[in-house]
Design a protein around this motif. Structure first.
Motif, PDB file in Angstrom:
ATOM      1  N   GLU A  33      -9.842  14.165 -40.007  1.00 26.86           N
ATOM      2  CA  GLU A  33      -9.361  13.445 -38.814  1.00 26.86           C
ATOM      3  C   GLU A  33      -7.857  13.238 -38.868  1.00 26.86           C
ATOM      4  OE1 GLU A  33      -9.829   9.027 -36.697  1.00 26.86           O
ATOM      5  OE2 GLU A  33     -10.947   9.521 -38.521  1.00 26.86           O
ATOM      6  N   ALA A  34      -7.353  12.737 -40.000  1.00 24.00           N
ATOM      7  CA  ALA A  34      -5.930  12.451 -40.119  1.00 24.00           C
ATOM      8  C   ALA A  34      -5.107  13.739 -40.098  1.00 24.00           C
ATOM      9  CB  ALA A  34      -5.658  11.672 -41.397  1.00 24.00           C
ATOM     10  N   GLN A  35      -5.599  14.760 -40.756  1.00 21.17           N
ATOM     11  CA  GLN A  35      -4.835  16.006 -40.802  1.00 21.17           C
ATOM     12  C   GLN A  35      -4.793  16.699 -39.446  1.00 21.17           C
ATOM     13  OE1 GLN A  35      -5.644  18.597 -44.139  1.00 21.17           O
ATOM     14  NE2 GLN A  35      -5.858  16.880 -45.547  1.00 21.17           N
ATOM     15  N   ASP A  61     -10.275  21.978 -37.318  1.00 19.53           N
ATOM     16  CA  ASP A  61     -10.483  23.100 -36.400  1.00 19.53           C
ATOM     17  C   ASP A  61      -9.316  24.085 -36.489  1.00 19.53           C
ATOM     18  OD1 ASP A  61     -11.178  24.794 -34.370  1.00 19.53           O
ATOM     19  OD2 ASP A  61     -10.648  23.401 -32.759  1.00 19.53           O
ATOM     20  N   ARG A  62      -9.582  25.324 -36.894  1.00 18.09           N
ATOM     21  CA  ARG A  62      -8.536  26.339 -37.038  1.00 18.09           C
ATOM     22  C   ARG A  62      -8.184  27.023 -35.724  1.00 18.09           C
ATOM     23  NH1 ARG A  62      -8.226  23.807 -41.749  1.00 18.09           N
ATOM     24  NH2 ARG A  62      -6.943  24.982 -43.190  1.00 18.09           N
ATOM     25  N   THR A  63      -8.972  26.861 -34.701  1.00 19.58           N
ATOM     26  CA  THR A  63      -8.726  27.596 -33.453  1.00 19.58           C
ATOM     27  C   THR A  63      -7.444  27.144 -32.765  1.00 19.58           C
ATOM     28  OG1 THR A  63     -10.064  26.017 -32.171  1.00 19.58           O
ATOM     29  CG2 THR A  63     -11.190  27.959 -33.094  1.00 19.58           C
ATOM     30  N   ARG A 100      -1.378  17.475 -37.334  1.00 20.00           N
ATOM     31  CA  ARG A 100      -1.080  18.802 -36.800  1.00 20.00           C
ATOM     32  C   ARG A 100      -0.775  18.727 -35.309  1.00 20.00           C
ATOM     33  NH1 ARG A 100      -6.006  22.389 -36.022  1.00 20.00           N
ATOM     34  NH2 ARG A 100      -6.072  20.990 -34.223  1.00 20.00           N
ATOM     35  N   ASN A 101      -1.544  17.940 -34.577  1.00 19.66           N
ATOM     36  CA  ASN A 101      -1.351  17.842 -33.135  1.00 19.66           C
ATOM     37  C   ASN A 101      -0.046  17.146 -32.772  1.00 19.66           C
ATOM     38  OD1 ASN A 101      -3.800  19.107 -32.740  1.00 19.66           O
ATOM     39  ND2 ASN A 101      -4.940  17.178 -32.515  1.00 19.66           N
ATOM     40  N   ALA A 159      -4.772  21.297 -44.933  1.00 25.89           N
ATOM     41  CA  ALA A 159      -5.505  21.845 -46.077  1.00 25.89           C
ATOM     42  C   ALA A 159      -7.007  21.601 -45.971  1.00 25.89           C
ATOM     43  CB  ALA A 159      -4.979  21.234 -47.373  1.00 25.89           C
ATOM     44  N   HIS A 160      -7.412  20.560 -45.243  1.00 22.44           N
ATOM     45  CA  HIS A 160      -8.826  20.203 -45.160  1.00 22.44           C
ATOM     46  C   HIS A 160      -9.609  21.315 -44.457  1.00 22.44           C
ATOM     47  CE1 HIS A 160     -12.459  17.871 -44.725  1.00 22.44           C
ATOM     48  NE2 HIS A 160     -11.895  16.845 -45.356  1.00 22.44           N
ATOM     49  N   ARG A 161     -10.696  21.744 -45.051  1.00 21.81           N
ATOM     50  CA  ARG A 161     -11.454  22.875 -44.518  1.00 21.81           C
ATOM     51  C   ARG A 161     -12.174  22.556 -43.213  1.00 21.81           C
ATOM     52  NH1 ARG A 161     -11.850  27.231 -47.714  1.00 21.81           N
ATOM     53  NH2 ARG A 161     -11.139  27.058 -49.877  1.00 21.81           N
TER      54      ARG A 161
END
Length: 266
Positions: free
Chosen positions: A164-166, A190-192, A170-171, A185-187
């Motif tokens: 959630e934090a990562q 969402d990578r999209t 990013r946003n 880094a957290h898997r």
């Protein structure tokens, strides 16, 4: 590329941190991650023949004109603008090249129009028996062991490490600010939403056999200076280029000094 009159590679010899990435990758590709980690940790002598092979390979590329002339005079910014072809009316650099080895933040000083000209690929595999390893910078959070509010600090750290934090971070980081490569880094993030370039970098790191920090981040201060001295003599403007045996002696002397200071294990 040389056949067609193009210089293959620019090199920011004025910046030891960026230039040393060549040693990182050549050593990883020729000798593998275990040896690379042992060398960084001070467990291996720089007189080792495998170290000599790395320097010999690099010098052979320099001697065969794979790099720009006088790379010791080239800055990090000049190394990047050497790749730009959209500056034909007012060339940003005297020398042009096709490729460079650089960290993502080397793009930060370029305007978007120039950044859009560029793409990247992984450092090539040089030995099919050695898996692809990558060099990457990981940014994280730590708290002092004696922090007065350890439970609250621990809760904060756990939150900052969450998906959630990562994703929130990013946003909030705009790619217009040059942080194209700030990848969570957290898997479970969402990578999209990653840009195509960032997604390519993310995939390279995730598929790597191992991840190493940049050499210059890990070495003791005295050894960093030893590397910087070697690099300055690797790209001379007047005197003869330093030879492999002298390089190894200088670096091993720096390693022994670091051992004596307690900066490396005996």
């Amino acid at each position: 590329m040389l056949t067609y009159g193009e210089t293959p590679i620019s090199l920011p010899g004025q910046n030891p941190f960026v230039t040393a990435l060549w040693f990182d990758y050549l050593n990883l590709r020729l000798n593998g991650s275990d040896f690379h980690q042992d060398l960084i940790a001070g467990r291996v002598s720089f007189h080792d023949e495998r170290v000599g092979r790395v320097w010999q390979y690099w010098i052979s590329l320099l001697d065969r004109d794979y790099f720009v002339n006088s790379p010791g005079e080239m800055s990090e910014t000049e190394s990047m603008t050497a790749l730009i072809r959209g500056d034909t009316e007012s060339p940003l650099t005297r020398q042009k090249a096709v490729m460079t080895l650089a960290p993502h933040f080397s793009l930060n000083q370029l305007p978007p129009a120039f950044v859009d000209e560029l793409d990247f690929f992984q450092f090539p595999q040089m030995d099919a028996t050695i898996p692809l390893d990558e060099v990457s910078i990981v940014v994280g959070y730590v708290i002092p062991a004696g922090a007065p509010n350890r439970s609250q600090a621990g809760a904060f750290i756990r939150f900052m490490g969450s998906a959630e934090a990562q994703e929130l971070q990013r946003n909030q980081v705009s790619e217009d600010e040059g942080n194209v490569w700030l990848i969570p880094a957290h898997r479970d993030v969402d990578r999209t939403a990653l840009s195509p370039t960032a997604a390519k970098g993310d995939l390279a790191v995730r598929n790597a056999n191992s991840i190493s920090p940049p050499l210059m981040f890990e070495l003791p201060a005295s050894m960093r200076e030893g590397f910087a001295q070697v690099l300055r003599r690797l790209f001379p403007t007047i005197s003869a280029r330093i030879q492999v045996a002298e390089i190894q002696s200088m670096l091993e002397e720096a390693r022994q000094a670091a051992i004596q200071k307690g900066e490396l294990p005996q």
